[in-house]
Scaffold this motif. Structure first.
Motif: not given
Length: 414
Positions: A358-384
Motif C-alpha cells: 500500500k505504501k509502495a503503490l501510493e506512487f501510482v498516479p491518482k488519476r489511474k485508480y479510484t482508491g485502495f481495495v480493503n479486502k482481497p479480490v477473491h473475497e470481493l468476487k465471492m461476495a459479488l
C-alpha cells in the motif's frame, strides 16, 4: 508645314484630350478635332503635290493611340477619386465614434469598397480595428518585457553577489558525500537493479528523450534513498541516442556517476535463475519483494502502447516475468497499467525498505485508480457472486408467485 502639323497633333494629344476627358467632352472633341485637322489638311492639299498628300492609315493609328492614352489618363483619376472618397467616409465614421482602424492600406481600402453591404463594411472595419489593437498590445508587451529585462540586468550588475551561507554550503557538501558513500557501498554490497537499454529501435527520438529524463529522475531518487540499488545499464551502446541524451543532461558528470554501464546483456552478467523481468503484460503477478532476485525494467516510453514488447524480450531470453499487483490493491479506473521508470523506482525502493504494497503503490498516479481495495479480490468476487445468486433466487420466487396468481384467476373465471 509638316512641322506645324506635328505640333498641332501633339497639342491635341497632350493638352486638349485630357481636359476633355475630365469634363466629359471626349467624344465631341474627338470628332471636332478630327474634322478641324482634316479640313486644314484638305485645304492645304489642293496646293500640295500628289506625293505630299495625307496618309490616312498613319493618321488613324495616331488617333487610336491618342484615344487609348486619354482613356488611361481618365481611368486613373477616377480610381484615385473613389479611394479618396472611401478615405473620407472612414474619417467621418472615425469621428462619429465607430470602430475604424487608424492605418488603412490601399488593398484594405479596395476590399472595403468591394463589400456588398453596409453591414459587411462595418464588420470588415471592426475586424481591422481589433487586429490593429492586438498588434499594438503585443508591441507594448514586448517593449515592457524588454524594459524589465534591461532593468533586471542593470540591478544585477549594480548589486554585489549575495553572500553564501556557510552552514548551507557545508550541509549540502556533507549530504552529497553521504549520498555518494551510500551509492558506492551499494555498488559493492547492494542489490542490483537492471535497466534494459535495448529498446531504442522501438521508439522515436522524442520517446528516447523522455526515457532518458525518467532515467535521470530514477538515478536521482535511488541516490537519495537510505538503501539504494546498484543500477546497471545493460545493452548500452556508446554511439546510441541514449548516450547522446545522457550527455546532454549530465555533461561532465556523466563519467562520474556511480552506476555500471555496459554493452553486455544481463544474461551474460547474472545467472538466469535470479533474473525477473518486470512487465505489465506478464500473466504472473508479483506477490512479495525478493531481496535475492535481480529485477529488470525495460527502459522504454511507449506513447502508442505497444503491448507485449518487453514480454517477448523476456520469453526470447527464457527469463521469469512478473507484473505488479495493481488490480489486487487498487480499484483501477481506466488506462493502461504502464508506469513511468521513476514511478517504478519509487515503488521498488519502498518495497525494499518496508515491504508494504500500500505504501509502495501510493506512487501510482491518482488519476489511474479510484482508491485502495480493503479486502482481497477473491473475497470481493465471492461476495459479488453471492449477491447475484440471491437476487436471482428472489426473482425466481417472485415469478413463481406471479404465475400461481395468474393461474388461480384463470381457474376462477372458468
Amino acid at each position: 508645314m509638316q512641322s506645324a502639323n506635328m505640333l498641332l497633333k501633339k497639342l491635341v494629344r497632350y493638352s486638349v484630350f485630357p481636359f476633355a476627358a475630365q469634363h466629359g467632352m471626349k467624344k465631341d472633341l474627338f470628332s471636332l478635332s478630327r474634322t478641324l485637322i482634316l479640313s486644314h489638311c484638305l485645304k492645304e492639299g489642293s496646293s500640295r503635290s500628289p506625293s505630299e498628300k495625307l496618309d490616312l492609315d498613319a493618321w488613324k493609328e495616331v488617333m487610336k493611340s491618342g484615344s487609348q492614352e486619354v482613356s488611361a489618363t481618365a481611368s486613373e483619376p477616377k480610381e484615385t477619386s473613389t479611394l479618396a472618397a472611401a478615405r473620407e467616409i472612414l474619417e467621418m465614421w472615425r469621428l462619429a465614434g465607430r470602430l475604424v482602424p487608424e492605418n488603412v492600406t490601399e488593398e484594405q481600402l479596395k476590399t472595403f469598397i468591394e463589400c456588398p453591404s453596409k453591414s459587411a463594411k462595418k464588420k470588415y472595419l471592426k475586424f481591422l480595428y481589433l487586429k490593429e489593437l492586438y498588434k499594438k498590445s503585443e508591441k507594448r508587451k514586448t517593449e515592457e518585457r524588454r524594459e524589465r529585462r534591461l532593468e533586471m540586468q542593470e540591478s544585477t550588475s549594480k548589486t554585489e553577489e549575495p553572500k553564501r551561507n556557510p552552514f548551507l554550503c557545508l550541509w549540502t557538501s556533507s549530504m552529497d558525500k553521504i549520498y555518494n558513500w551510500r551509492v558506492a557501498q551499494s555498488m559493492i554490497f547492494g542489490q542490483p537493479l537492471v535497466f534494459d537499454m535495448s529498446y531504442e529501435k522501438d521508439m522515436s527520438d522524442r520517446e528516447v528523450a523522455n526515457t532518458v529524463k525518467q532515467l535521470v529522475l530514477s538515478e536521482s531518487c535511488n541516490r537519495r534513498s537510505v538503501d539504494p540499488f546498484h543500477i546497471h545499464f545493460c545493452n548500452f551502446k556508446d554511439d546510441s541516442l541514449y548516450h547522446k541524451e545522457f550527455i546532454k543532461h549530465y555533461r561532465e558528470a556523466w563519467g562520474k556517476l556511480l552506476i555500471t554501464v555496459t554493452d553486455q546483456c544481463y544474461t551474460d552478467i547474472f545467472p538466469k535463475n535470479k533474473l525477473i523481468y518486470l512487465t505489465a503484460d506478464s500473466p504472473k503477478v508479483m506477490k512479495t519483494f525478493d531481496h535475492d532476485k535481480i529485477y529488470i525494467v525495460g527502459s522504454m516510453v511507449d506513447k502508442s502502447i505497444k503491448t507485449g514488447v518487453s514480454l517477448a524480450q523476456a520469453k526470447r531470453l527464457g527469463l521469469e516475468t512478473a507484473a505488479l499487483p495493481l488490480e489486487k490493491y487498487l480499484l483501477w479506473s481506466s488506462g493502461a497499467k504502464n508506469l513511468t521508470l521513476d514511478q517504478m523506482m519509487h515503488i521498488l525502493l519502498t518495497l525494499k525498505d518496508t515491504g508494504d504494497w500500500k505504501k509502495a503503490l501510493e506512487f501510482v498516479p491518482k488519476r489511474k485508480y479510484t482508491g485502495f481495495v480493503n479486502k482481497p479480490v477473491h473475497e470481493l468476487k465471492m461476495a459479488l457472486s453471492l449477491i447475484n445468486a440471491l437476487k436471482l433466487r428472489k426473482r425466481q420466487g417472485e415469478l413463481r408467485k406471479q404465475f400461481a396468481k395468474n393461474y388461480y384467476k384463470k381457474l376462477t373465471q372458468k
